[in-house]
Design a protein around this motif. Structure first.
Motif, PDB file in Angstrom:
ATOM      1  N   TYR A  94       0.844  -1.193   0.000  1.00  0.00           N
ATOM      2  CA  TYR A  94       0.000   0.000   0.000  1.00  0.00           C
ATOM      3  C   TYR A  94       0.882   1.246   0.000  1.00  0.00           C
ATOM      4  CZ  TYR A  94      -4.224  -2.711   0.681  1.00  0.00           C
ATOM      5  OH  TYR A  94      -5.280  -3.577   0.499  1.00  0.00           O
ATOM      6  N   TYR A  95       0.560   2.154  -0.920  1.00  0.00           N
ATOM      7  CA  TYR A  95       1.327   3.382  -1.089  1.00  0.00           C
ATOM      8  C   TYR A  95       0.465   4.586  -0.770  1.00  0.00           C
ATOM      9  CZ  TYR A  95       4.544   0.427  -3.725  1.00  0.00           C
ATOM     10  OH  TYR A  95       5.413  -0.572  -4.125  1.00  0.00           O
ATOM     11  N   CYS A  96       1.072   5.520  -0.093  1.00  0.00           N
ATOM     12  CA  CYS A  96       0.473   6.815   0.173  1.00  0.00           C
ATOM     13  C   CYS A  96       1.000   7.784  -0.883  1.00  0.00           C
ATOM     14  CB  CYS A  96       0.884   7.252   1.577  1.00  0.00           C
ATOM     15  SG  CYS A  96       0.494   8.932   2.018  1.00  0.00           S
ATOM     16  N   ALA A  97       0.150   8.710  -1.323  1.00  0.00           N
ATOM     17  CA  ALA A  97       0.563   9.673  -2.336  1.00  0.00           C
ATOM     18  C   ALA A  97      -0.052  11.040  -2.055  1.00  0.00           C
ATOM     19  CB  ALA A  97       0.153   9.192  -3.721  1.00  0.00           C
ATOM     20  N   ALA A  98       0.655  12.092  -2.474  1.00  0.00           N
ATOM     21  CA  ALA A  98       0.203  13.467  -2.276  1.00  0.00           C
ATOM     22  C   ALA A  98       0.102  14.183  -3.608  1.00  0.00           C
ATOM     23  CB  ALA A  98       1.177  14.212  -1.358  1.00  0.00           C
ATOM     24  N   ALA A  99      -1.006  14.886  -3.797  1.00  0.00           N
ATOM     25  CA  ALA A  99      -1.237  15.660  -5.022  1.00  0.00           C
ATOM     26  C   ALA A  99      -1.353  17.137  -4.665  1.00  0.00           C
ATOM     27  CB  ALA A  99      -2.516  15.185  -5.714  1.00  0.00           C
ATOM     28  N   ASN A 100      -0.637  17.978  -5.390  1.00  0.00           N
ATOM     29  CA  ASN A 100      -0.625  19.412  -5.106  1.00  0.00           C
ATOM     30  C   ASN A 100      -1.889  20.062  -5.669  1.00  0.00           C
ATOM     31  OD1 ASN A 100       0.084  21.953  -4.361  1.00  0.00           O
ATOM     32  ND2 ASN A 100       1.850  22.118  -5.715  1.00  0.00           N
ATOM     33  N   ARG A 101      -2.993  19.786  -5.027  1.00  0.00           N
ATOM     34  CA  ARG A 101      -4.299  20.285  -5.441  1.00  0.00           C
ATOM     35  C   ARG A 101      -5.262  20.109  -4.284  1.00  0.00           C
ATOM     36  NH1 ARG A 101      -6.317  16.734 -10.194  1.00  0.00           N
ATOM     37  NH2 ARG A 101      -8.387  16.889  -9.278  1.00  0.00           N
ATOM     38  N   ARG A 102      -6.381  20.857  -4.344  1.00  0.00           N
ATOM     39  CA  ARG A 102      -7.342  20.767  -3.250  1.00  0.00           C
ATOM     40  C   ARG A 102      -8.262  19.565  -3.384  1.00  0.00           C
ATOM     41  NH1 ARG A 102     -10.490  25.980  -4.046  1.00  0.00           N
ATOM     42  NH2 ARG A 102     -11.861  25.028  -2.487  1.00  0.00           N
ATOM     43  N   PHE A 103      -8.626  19.284  -4.626  1.00  0.00           N
ATOM     44  CA  PHE A 103      -9.679  18.281  -4.833  1.00  0.00           C
ATOM     45  C   PHE A 103      -9.084  16.887  -4.976  1.00  0.00           C
ATOM     46  CE2 PHE A 103     -12.760  21.476  -4.927  1.00  0.00           C
ATOM     47  CZ  PHE A 103     -12.301  22.524  -5.700  1.00  0.00           C
ATOM     48  N   ARG A 104      -9.785  15.911  -4.460  1.00  0.00           N
ATOM     49  CA  ARG A 104      -9.346  14.528  -4.502  1.00  0.00           C
ATOM     50  C   ARG A 104      -9.302  14.044  -5.944  1.00  0.00           C
ATOM     51  NH1 ARG A 104     -14.597  15.075  -3.928  1.00  0.00           N
ATOM     52  NH2 ARG A 104     -16.064  13.475  -4.616  1.00  0.00           N
ATOM     53  N   THR A 105      -8.478  13.041  -6.192  1.00  0.00           N
ATOM     54  CA  THR A 105      -8.366  12.465  -7.526  1.00  0.00           C
ATOM     55  C   THR A 105      -8.044  10.982  -7.400  1.00  0.00           C
ATOM     56  OG1 THR A 105      -7.108  12.498  -9.592  1.00  0.00           O
ATOM     57  CG2 THR A 105      -5.938  13.211  -7.613  1.00  0.00           C
ATOM     58  N   ILE A 106      -8.573  10.217  -8.329  1.00  0.00           N
ATOM     59  CA  ILE A 106      -8.316   8.776  -8.338  1.00  0.00           C
ATOM     60  C   ILE A 106      -7.211   8.400  -9.322  1.00  0.00           C
ATOM     61  CG2 ILE A 106     -10.743   8.365  -7.737  1.00  0.00           C
ATOM     62  CD1 ILE A 106     -11.133   7.303 -10.585  1.00  0.00           C
ATOM     63  N   LEU A 107      -6.678   9.397 -10.022  1.00  0.00           N
ATOM     64  CA  LEU A 107      -5.698   9.139 -11.072  1.00  0.00           C
ATOM     65  C   LEU A 107      -4.287   9.203 -10.520  1.00  0.00           C
ATOM     66  CD1 LEU A 107      -7.306  11.305 -13.890  1.00  0.00           C
ATOM     67  CD2 LEU A 107      -7.571   8.853 -13.495  1.00  0.00           C
ATOM     68  N   SER A 108      -3.532   8.138 -10.685  1.00  0.00           N
ATOM     69  CA  SER A 108      -2.183   8.101 -10.134  1.00  0.00           C
ATOM     70  C   SER A 108      -1.291   9.170 -10.756  1.00  0.00           C
ATOM     71  CB  SER A 108      -1.563   6.719 -10.339  1.00  0.00           C
ATOM     72  OG  SER A 108      -1.484   6.386 -11.705  1.00  0.00           O
ATOM     73  N   ASN A 109      -1.539   9.521 -12.012  1.00  0.00           N
ATOM     74  CA  ASN A 109      -0.708  10.540 -12.667  1.00  0.00           C
ATOM     75  C   ASN A 109      -0.889  11.933 -12.072  1.00  0.00           C
ATOM     76  OD1 ASN A 109       0.405   8.677 -14.374  1.00  0.00           O
ATOM     77  ND2 ASN A 109      -0.891   9.179 -16.113  1.00  0.00           N
ATOM     78  N   ASP A 110      -1.954  12.131 -11.312  1.00  0.00           N
ATOM     79  CA  ASP A 110      -2.195  13.431 -10.685  1.00  0.00           C
ATOM     80  C   ASP A 110      -1.366  13.630  -9.420  1.00  0.00           C
ATOM     81  OD1 ASP A 110      -5.754  13.606 -11.475  1.00  0.00           O
ATOM     82  OD2 ASP A 110      -3.989  14.247 -12.598  1.00  0.00           O
ATOM     83  N   TYR A 111      -0.762  12.560  -8.933  1.00  0.00           N
ATOM     84  CA  TYR A 111      -0.028  12.630  -7.669  1.00  0.00           C
ATOM     85  C   TYR A 111       1.438  12.964  -7.912  1.00  0.00           C
ATOM     86  CZ  TYR A 111      -4.174  11.002  -5.326  1.00  0.00           C
ATOM     87  OH  TYR A 111      -5.454  10.917  -4.840  1.00  0.00           O
ATOM     88  N   ASP A 112       1.948  13.841  -7.049  1.00  0.00           N
ATOM     89  CA  ASP A 112       3.298  14.365  -7.236  1.00  0.00           C
ATOM     90  C   ASP A 112       4.335  13.655  -6.373  1.00  0.00           C
ATOM     91  OD1 ASP A 112       1.279  17.095  -7.177  1.00  0.00           O
ATOM     92  OD2 ASP A 112       2.556  16.779  -8.932  1.00  0.00           O
ATOM     93  N   TYR A 113       3.913  13.128  -5.242  1.00  0.00           N
ATOM     94  CA  TYR A 113       4.847  12.510  -4.312  1.00  0.00           C
ATOM     95  C   TYR A 113       4.287  11.173  -3.845  1.00  0.00           C
ATOM     96  CZ  TYR A 113       6.546  17.303  -4.166  1.00  0.00           C
ATOM     97  OH  TYR A 113       7.007  18.551  -4.518  1.00  0.00           O
ATOM     98  N   TRP A 114       5.192  10.231  -3.636  1.00  0.00           N
ATOM     99  CA  TRP A 114       4.819   8.878  -3.241  1.00  0.00           C
ATOM    100  C   TRP A 114       5.687   8.401  -2.086  1.00  0.00           C
ATOM    101  CZ3 TRP A 114       0.922   6.072  -5.674  1.00  0.00           C
ATOM    102  CH2 TRP A 114       0.375   6.659  -6.816  1.00  0.00           C
ATOM    103  N   GLY A 115       5.079   7.601  -1.216  1.00  0.00           N
ATOM    104  CA  GLY A 115       5.847   6.946  -0.173  1.00  0.00           C
ATOM    105  C   GLY A 115       6.481   5.661  -0.678  1.00  0.00           C
ATOM    106  N   GLN A 116       7.204   5.005   0.218  1.00  0.00           N
ATOM    107  CA  GLN A 116       7.898   3.767  -0.145  1.00  0.00           C
ATOM    108  C   GLN A 116       6.987   2.545  -0.093  1.00  0.00           C
ATOM    109  OE1 GLN A 116      11.167   3.528  -1.274  1.00  0.00           O
ATOM    110  NE2 GLN A 116      10.833   5.738  -1.422  1.00  0.00           N
ATOM    111  N   GLY A 117       5.880   2.661   0.583  1.00  0.00           N
ATOM    112  CA  GLY A 117       4.932   1.553   0.650  1.00  0.00           C
ATOM    113  C   GLY A 117       5.053   0.745   1.933  1.00  0.00           C
ATOM    114  N   THR A 118       3.949   0.125   2.298  1.00  0.00           N
ATOM    115  CA  THR A 118       3.917  -0.771   3.449  1.00  0.00           C
ATOM    116  C   THR A 118       3.125  -2.021   3.054  1.00  0.00           C
ATOM    117  OG1 THR A 118       3.393  -0.933   5.819  1.00  0.00           O
ATOM    118  CG2 THR A 118       1.837   0.300   4.465  1.00  0.00           C
ATOM    119  N   LEU A 119       3.650  -3.164   3.424  1.00  0.00           N
ATOM    120  CA  LEU A 119       3.066  -4.428   2.990  1.00  0.00           C
ATOM    121  C   LEU A 119       1.925  -4.853   3.909  1.00  0.00           C
ATOM    122  CD1 LEU A 119       3.102  -6.953   1.178  1.00  0.00           C
ATOM    123  CD2 LEU A 119       4.820  -7.919   2.732  1.00  0.00           C
ATOM    124  N   VAL A 120       0.816  -5.187   3.301  1.00  0.00           N
ATOM    125  CA  VAL A 120      -0.332  -5.755   4.008  1.00  0.00           C
ATOM    126  C   VAL A 120      -0.560  -7.161   3.476  1.00  0.00           C
ATOM    127  CG1 VAL A 120      -2.821  -5.614   4.380  1.00  0.00           C
ATOM    128  CG2 VAL A 120      -1.411  -3.527   4.436  1.00  0.00           C
TER     129      VAL A 120
END
Length: 124
Positions: A94-120
């Motif tokens: 599971y990866y956390c991501a941050a998008a430099n915008r106010r509104f939520r988005t489901i598109l991965s290309n909209d996200y600017d920063y990503w974490g390293q991930g955590t395994l579930v």
């Protein structure tokens, strides 16, 4: 620059719960929409959940609706993913991501920063 660090992953039995956390660096966390994605072995990364910068609006993948919730605490620069009624098919990184915008988005290309991930891992 925003750095994201996920935590809370682990091994859980089917039907169990986990809460993932994503801690963000920087003073502008409250201006970023946040999302969670996941990637299972041998599969492409997929959208899980997203939340607006204010936390007032959220979206979920159909596969997790009714089981997962997303929330954020802008005072703590942290976003959470509460996962209930887990199924073996939820097993993924599971990866956390941050998008430099106010509104939520489901598109991965909209996200600017990503974490390293955590395994579930969900056992049957």
């Amino acid at each position: 620059q925003v750095q994201l660090v996920e935590s809370g992953g682990g091994l859980v039995q089917a039907g169990g719960s986990l809460r993932l956390s994503c801690a963000a660096s920087g003073r502008t966390f409250s201006s970023y929409a946040m999302g969670w994605f996941r990637q299972a072995p041998g599969k492409e990364r997929e959208f899980v959940a997203a939340i607006s910068s204010s936390g007032k609006n959220s979206d979920f993948a159909d596969s997790v609706k009714g089981r997962f919730t997303i929330s954020r605490d802008n005072a703590k620069n942290t976003v959470y993913l509460q996962m209930n009624s887990l199924k073996p098919e939820d097993t993924a990184v599971y990866y956390c991501a941050a998008a430099n915008r106010r509104f939520r988005t489901i598109l991965s290309n909209d996200y600017d920063y990503w974490g390293q991930g955590t395994l579930v891992t969900v056992s049957s």
